[in-house]
Each structure stands twice: as structure tokens, then as C-alpha cells.
Design an enzyme around this catalytic site. Structure first.
Site, PDB file in Angstrom:
ATOM      1  N   PRO A   4       0.828  -1.211   0.000  1.00  8.89           N
ATOM      2  CA  PRO A   4       0.000   0.000   0.000  1.00  8.89           C
ATOM      3  C   PRO A   4       0.859   1.257   0.000  1.00  8.89           C
ATOM      4  CG  PRO A   4      -0.840  -1.591   1.575  1.00  8.89           C
ATOM      5  CD  PRO A   4       0.477  -2.117   1.096  1.00  8.89           C
ATOM      6  N   GLU A   5       0.479   2.201  -0.855  1.00  6.40           N
ATOM      7  CA  GLU A   5       1.166   3.474  -0.946  1.00  6.40           C
ATOM      8  C   GLU A   5       0.302   4.546  -0.278  1.00  6.40           C
ATOM      9  OE1 GLU A   5       2.592   4.182  -4.957  1.00  6.40           O
ATOM     10  OE2 GLU A   5       2.769   2.029  -5.326  1.00  6.40           O
ATOM     11  N   HIS A  13      -6.634 -15.123   8.152  1.00  2.00           N
ATOM     12  CA  HIS A  13      -5.278 -15.027   8.679  1.00  2.00           C
ATOM     13  C   HIS A  13      -5.199 -13.888   9.698  1.00  2.00           C
ATOM     14  CE1 HIS A  13      -3.935 -17.841   5.545  1.00  2.00           C
ATOM     15  NE2 HIS A  13      -4.747 -17.169   4.755  1.00  2.00           N
ATOM     16  N   ARG A  73       0.505 -12.788   4.580  1.00  2.00           N
ATOM     17  CA  ARG A  73       1.953 -12.953   4.448  1.00  2.00           C
ATOM     18  C   ARG A  73       2.713 -12.585   5.713  1.00  2.00           C
ATOM     19  NH1 ARG A  73       3.658 -10.982  -1.652  1.00  2.00           N
ATOM     20  NH2 ARG A  73       1.971 -12.022  -2.792  1.00  2.00           N
TER      21      ARG A  73
END
Length: 275
Positions: free
Chosen positions: A2-3, A96, A115
Site C-alpha cells: 500500500p502506498e 489469517h 503474508r
């Protein structure tokens, strides 16, 4: 990852929901998401009982400001995302969950990260200020002028694309929006930053700010992982001119969009529009 537009979208989603709420309890299910200096147990103990007084953003960091002057810094990286409610809205999608922050109104802020590359850091205010000082200026601040960008670029021999992505030079701009801004400014991403002419710097300053604002209005860019709060998708991917479009025709001139690798990241550009 994400930016700026994605993190700002999440901030805007969470700020009205969390401001004034007390974190009554913390569950950490994946210990590696808690970053030093605290271990997960100390992290949960220190965070429990704190009231959120504001939700901010600096560069790509999401910042929860707490009533004792401390600050919870969240870096989402590739796959971190939040959902807020009394239960997980879609257990098949949010599979998750790495942490739960239970609030005083009965809701829970769930952090899901497939992740587990993101992380939480609980910092004293003074420690955060030291870290924030290492970051470059915010490109959407009213006081950020073309002259500021010009000074940044004039000081580097690095390719202009790399300079835009350097968080010490410009905060929050990443791969997607650097590629898009350079296309709109008609600047070749390989050119050394110091070689840009003043009119090119002005165009690039305008397009960086413009593309970031447009992306925020469309809740960011959703490809594989990014989602705003409660699974909401961004829409800016439909507005991308070059990013991810290798081999497709340029919408401006019809030439084929090319891809190169810079600093280990893919750069997309039009060889004709960005000579």
C-alpha cells in the site's frame, strides 16, 4: 505494498470509528507482527486501557495516537488489512487474523495479514518524532511546492523514478503512482533527477499531486491483496495509464507500453510519450 492513497483511505475509514474509543483488551495471535522494542505480551499490556485520540498517516505508516502520548505505528506492507465489527464479516476471506483489538463499544478491530510482512510498533511520542524526521516531505501538503521537488531532484544522479520512490526524498510515493505521474508528466523514468528542466519539474510536481488525489478519491488501487476497511476494494486500477499494462497500446499515442526493472521494481512507461 500500500502506498500513500491506500493508507490514507484506511485512515479515513478508521478515524471516525476509533477516535475516542478505548482499547480494552488486545489479542496477538501471530507474535511476529509485534515489532521491537516490545514483545507481544508487553505490547498487549501497554496498549490495553489506552484511548485513541486520533488516527493519522505519515508516508506509508498508519498512526494511532493514544491518550498517554504514545503512538501505535502500523505498517501494512503487502497484505495487511483491517476489518471492524462485532465479528469477522466474512470468515472465509479473513482467514489469517494476526491480532484483535477489542474496543469499549463492544466492537473489535481485526488485523488480517496472510503474508505477515506488516507489523505494529508501540512508540513513545519522542521516538516517533525522531523516526518521522528521517522521512521526506508529504507531497499533498499545501506547502509542498514545485521548487521543493526541484531541489530534491537536483541533488541526485539517480533515475527520477527511483528518486520519487525514495521515502527520504518524497514520503508515500511508491511504484504505482511514480510510474503514473511520470507518464502524465511525459518524463522518461530513466533520466537522472538532476537533468530535469524547470518546466518538467513543474509538470511532475503537478502530476504527482494529481494522481495521488485521484487515487484517494477512488479508495486506492486494488490488485491481489489491498483492501480498505471491511474488504472494500479500490477503484483506481481502472484509471491506470501504464502500470501493469506491458504490451498493451498506449491510450495517448498507440505505441506499446514497455516494462523495465529499476531498483528491483517494475517500471512501466510509454517509449513515445516519455522520450
Amino acid at each position: 505494498m500500500p502506498e500513500l492513497p491506500e493508507v490514507e483511505t484506511i485512515r479515513r475509514d478508521l478515524e471516525p470509528e476509533l477516535t475516542g474509543r478505548v482499547i480494552v483488551d488486545v489479542e496477538v495471535h501471530k507474535a511476529d507482527i509485534v515489532l521491537p522494542p516490545l514483545d507481544p505480551e508487553s505490547f498487549g499490556r501497554r496498549l490495553a486501557g489506552r484511548r485513541v485520540v486520533g488516527v493519522g498517516r505519515r508516508a506509508k505508516y498508519l498512526l494511532f495516537r493514544l491518550d498517554d502520548g504514545s503512538l501505535l505505528q502500523v505498517q501494512l506492507r503487502m497484505s495487511g488489512r483491517f476489518t471492524l465489527g462485532r465479528e469477522v464479516p466474512d470468515p472465509t476471506e479473513f482467514r489469517h487474523i494476526a491480532a484483535r483489538l477489542h474496543l469499549d463499544d463492544g466492537r473489535t478491530l481485526f488485523y488480517d495479514d496472510v503474508r505477515r510482512l506488516g507489523g505494529f510498533r508501540l512508540l513513545a511520542g519522542c521516538d516517533w518524532e525522531i523516526e518521522a524526521a528521517r522521512l521526506g516531505p508529504e507531497p499533498l501538503e499545501p506547502g509542498y511546492r514545485a521548487a521543493d521537488l526541484g531541489r530534491t531532484l537536483a541533488a541526485t544522479r539517480s533515475p527520477v523514478k527511483n528518486a520519487l520512490m525514495d521515502q527520504r526524498r518524497v514520503a508515500g510515493v511508491g511504484n504505482i503512482y511514480a510510474s503514473e505521474a511520470l507518464f502524465r508528466a511525459r518524463v522518461d523514468p530513466r533520466r537522472p533527477g538532476r537533468d530535469l528542466e524547470p518546466d518538467e519539474v513543474k509538470r511532475l510536481h503537478r502530476t504527482v499531486r494529481g494522481v495521488l488525489r485521484e487515487a484517494i478519491q477512488q479508495a486506492g488501487t486494488s490488485f491481489k491483496n489491498y483492501r480498505a476497511v471491511n474488504g472494500r476494494s479500490g477503484e483506481f486500477q481502472s484509471s491506470l495509464d501504464v502500470y501493469g499494462r506491458e504490451g498493451e497500446p498506449c491510450r495517448t499515442c498507440g505505441d506499446t507500453i514497455a516494462r523495465i526493472v529499476q531498483a528491483g521494481r517494475s517500471t512501466f512507461y510509454c517509449p513515445s510519450c516519455q522520450r
